[in-house]
Scaffold this motif. Structure first.
Motif, PDB file in Angstrom:
ATOM      1  N   ALA A 199       8.632  -1.878   7.637  1.00 11.35           N
ATOM      2  CA  ALA A 199       7.536  -2.474   6.865  1.00 11.35           C
ATOM      3  C   ALA A 199       6.307  -1.560   6.864  1.00 11.35           C
ATOM      4  O   ALA A 199       5.648  -1.387   5.827  1.00 11.35           O
ATOM      5  N   LYS A 200       6.005  -0.967   8.010  1.00 14.59           N
ATOM      6  CA  LYS A 200       4.850  -0.078   8.114  1.00 14.59           C
ATOM      7  C   LYS A 200       5.049   1.184   7.270  1.00 14.59           C
ATOM      8  O   LYS A 200       4.132   1.644   6.577  1.00 14.59           O
ATOM      9  N   GLY A 203       4.931   0.294   3.629  1.00 13.86           N
ATOM     10  CA  GLY A 203       3.548  -0.056   3.318  1.00 13.86           C
ATOM     11  C   GLY A 203       2.680   1.163   3.091  1.00 13.86           C
ATOM     12  O   GLY A 203       1.846   1.192   2.175  1.00 13.86           O
ATOM     13  N   GLU A 207       0.878   2.120  -0.349  1.00 20.15           N
ATOM     14  CA  GLU A 207      -0.578   2.278  -0.318  1.00 20.15           C
ATOM     15  C   GLU A 207      -0.995   3.580  -0.995  1.00 20.15           C
ATOM     16  O   GLU A 207      -1.923   3.606  -1.816  1.00 20.15           O
TER      17      GLU A 207
END
Length: 254
Positions: A199-200, A203, A207
């Motif tokens: 997820a990081k 993300g 971004e």
């Protein structure tokens, strides 16, 4: 040249994080970076290893592939080219020694993954993919430079992380590990796929992708000293007084 803003890979993300303006130069304006000694050696080693694993897997033949796929561009002089040729030779001699002990099967080299995350297409190309005797997988990225922190936590590596995610998402390799192979140090550092925070990682990619989509290309001058465009960028704070003029002869050292 126009790069699809919704198609992301690690090279694009890395470039944007270093300097958004550099991203614009490379991926929107289509400007090319010239090779320098270190990057040229990296290309030569990658090419030699790719063709070796595709065509041979006999360690005694590895240096022949190195000679056949040597790239002579990017060096300032014949002496510098020979210096780097010997560096690569030593790295591949160590690599060949490891090859005699290898228990895995090399499943692929330079294999591309691609998967979707919403409107974003994520893709990448992995240097080598191995299958272990227990059926697990290993994705391997070669690192040929010697300016590396060997103690860094690789689970925080955005590059290795997206490779681990890509192997699971695109190839359904659920059991395995991701590795950096530091050829200059004859060292392999690995972490299991599940050690990377999917997820990081996704993300961060999204971004950055959203900033690219919004055309936010302000310069970041903190990397000017190491930038290949420092002599061609109006925003550079440290251009060379006399730009290097590399040798692009392409000749293999005698």
């Amino acid at each position: 040249m126009y790069s699809d803003v919704h198609e992301l890979n690690y090279s694009k993300i890395k470039t944007y994080l270093e300097c958004p303006l550099l991203y614009k130069y490379k991926y929107i304006d289509g400007r090319k970076e010239g090779l320098v000694a270190a990057s040229s050696l990296g290309v030569s080693i990658h090419r030699a290893l790719e063709m070796y694993h595709r065509k041979s897997n006999d360690p005694s033949e590895l240096m022949e592939y190195y000679d056949n796929y040597w790239m002579g561009a990017g060096y300032k002089s014949a002496a510098e080219q020979m210096e780097y040729y010997i560096k690569g030779q030593k790295q591949l001699e160590k690599y060949a020694e490891r090859e005699y002990q290898r228990k895995t099967t090399v499943d692929s080299t330079e294999r591309e993954f691609i998967f979707q995350e919403g409107k974003w297409t994520l893709r990448g190309k992995i240097d080598r993919t191995d299958k272990h005797p227990d059926g697990s997988w290993e994705v391997i990225d070669y690192k040929t430079g010697d300016d590396i922190d060997l103690e860094a936590d690789i689970t925080q590596s955005l590059q290795l992380g997206i490779y681990a995610v890509g192997a699971r998402r695109a190839w359904n390799m659920q059991k395995g590990k991701a590795s950096f192979y530091f050829t200059a140090f004859d060292k392999v550092v690995s972490a299991p796929f599940e050690a990377f925070d999917e997820a990081k990682i996704l993300g961060k990619f999204i971004e950055v992708g959203e900033k690219i989509e919004a055309e936010k290309f302000a310069p970041d001058t903190s990397h000017c000293a190491d930038c290949a465009f420092r002599n061609r960028c109006a925003k550079s704070i440290c251009p060379d007084p006399e730009p290097d003029k590399p040798d692009f002869s392409g000749n293999t050292p005698a």
